[in-house]
Design a protein around this motif. Sequence first.
Motif, short mmCIF file in Angstrom:
data_model
loop_
_atom_site.label_atom_id
_atom_site.label_comp_id
_atom_site.label_asym_id
_atom_site.label_seq_id
_atom_site.Cartn_x
_atom_site.Cartn_y
_atom_site.Cartn_z
N LEU A 133 0.77 -1.18 0.04
CA LEU A 133 -0.07 0.10 -0.09
C LEU A 133 0.87 1.41 -0.02
CD1 LEU A 133 -2.75 -0.95 2.76
CD2 LEU A 133 -2.80 -1.27 0.22
N ALA A 134 0.30 2.14 -0.51
CA ALA A 134 1.18 3.68 -0.57
C ALA A 134 0.77 4.46 0.45
CB ALA A 134 0.96 4.30 -2.10
N PRO A 135 1.52 5.51 0.95
CA PRO A 135 0.97 6.39 1.97
C PRO A 135 -0.07 7.29 1.10
CG PRO A 135 3.42 6.10 1.85
CD PRO A 135 3.01 5.38 0.53
N LEU A 136 -1.13 7.53 1.77
CA LEU A 136 -2.14 8.20 1.27
C LEU A 136 -1.75 10.01 1.71
CD1 LEU A 136 -5.10 6.00 2.50
CD2 LEU A 136 -3.99 6.26 0.14
N ASP A 137 -0.90 10.34 1.01
CA ASP A 137 -0.45 11.71 1.31
C ASP A 137 -1.36 12.86 0.73
OD1 ASP A 137 0.54 11.21 -1.56
OD2 ASP A 137 2.63 11.30 -0.92
N ARG A 138 -2.34 12.53 -0.33
CA ARG A 138 -3.20 13.56 -0.94
C ARG A 138 -4.47 13.42 -0.41
NH1 ARG A 138 -1.39 15.30 -6.26
NH2 ARG A 138 0.55 14.46 -6.60
#
Length: 305
Positions: free
Chosen positions: A72-77
Amino acid sequence: MNKLIAVSSMEHAELAEFIDGMSVLIGVPIRLSRWSTAELADRLRRADAGPWDILLGTAATVLHDPAIVERLAPLDRIDFAGFPPDAVAPDGRWFSPSGFVPVFCYDLTALAERGFAAPASWDALASPDWRERIALPDPSRSGAGYLHLSALLEHHGEAAWQTLAAIARLQPSISGSSTAPIDEVAAGRAWVAATVSTAATRAARAHPALRWHVPDDARRYEYEVFGCRGGSPNLVDAQRALAWMLSPDAAAISRRYGKIVLGDATAADALPYALSALNVLDAGCLKPGRTAHWHTLFSNHANCN
């Protein structure tokens, strides 16, 4: 036109409403692939799982596996300001806008015709009156099944196994999903099904006599988790789509399906009794042993399908 691929173990009807809202927001079509909780977890942990962009909801116990979290990718948006901090991963790789609720589903008219009252608890379900009239989801395959098992164990401790042993001797039917037990009730082959509120609410629309109740000894809810695949070429659109899950429209859909909405001040009023969050860390760690024990009880008695 680009399109996003979403994977999930949630209910089809609810997912269709979520996807409609997301697609309108971002102007990009979203294709869905849905599997049982166990099948989805197996696919997510494999490097050859195929392309996908959005994890559109699954049981939080799945994220006990670091091989899945690492994908999973960091949800930085996504702006999580004001959202409950324990409903967002410390590293920002997942969040939980809502929670699954375990329920018994039954046909109230059919029970009344037979002089039966709806069972209010797992202890009540252990009565011999329910022999061959119970439909259960297998907790090793179904997130609904494992939620019920974990909630009962949190309530009763190890004494829960005595209740389950008594129920196993009643020869329930066993299946691999939250929907199949309800189908057994709707067809008259069972009188009560263990499932989740999402599936029960959907079924009640087609069968108005169906009702559901959270068992008195399983009043827990489990975070359902959402995220994006690390390395997705569509990560910007995927995060824009997932941000919609924090919207009032998404919350209204979840409430309509009888779920707990996190960060909602009215969530406690959505059901006539209080629910506590399941200890997902313990539930995730203990799943292999718990499900193995469950199978030792039910494999010799149940009618599996």
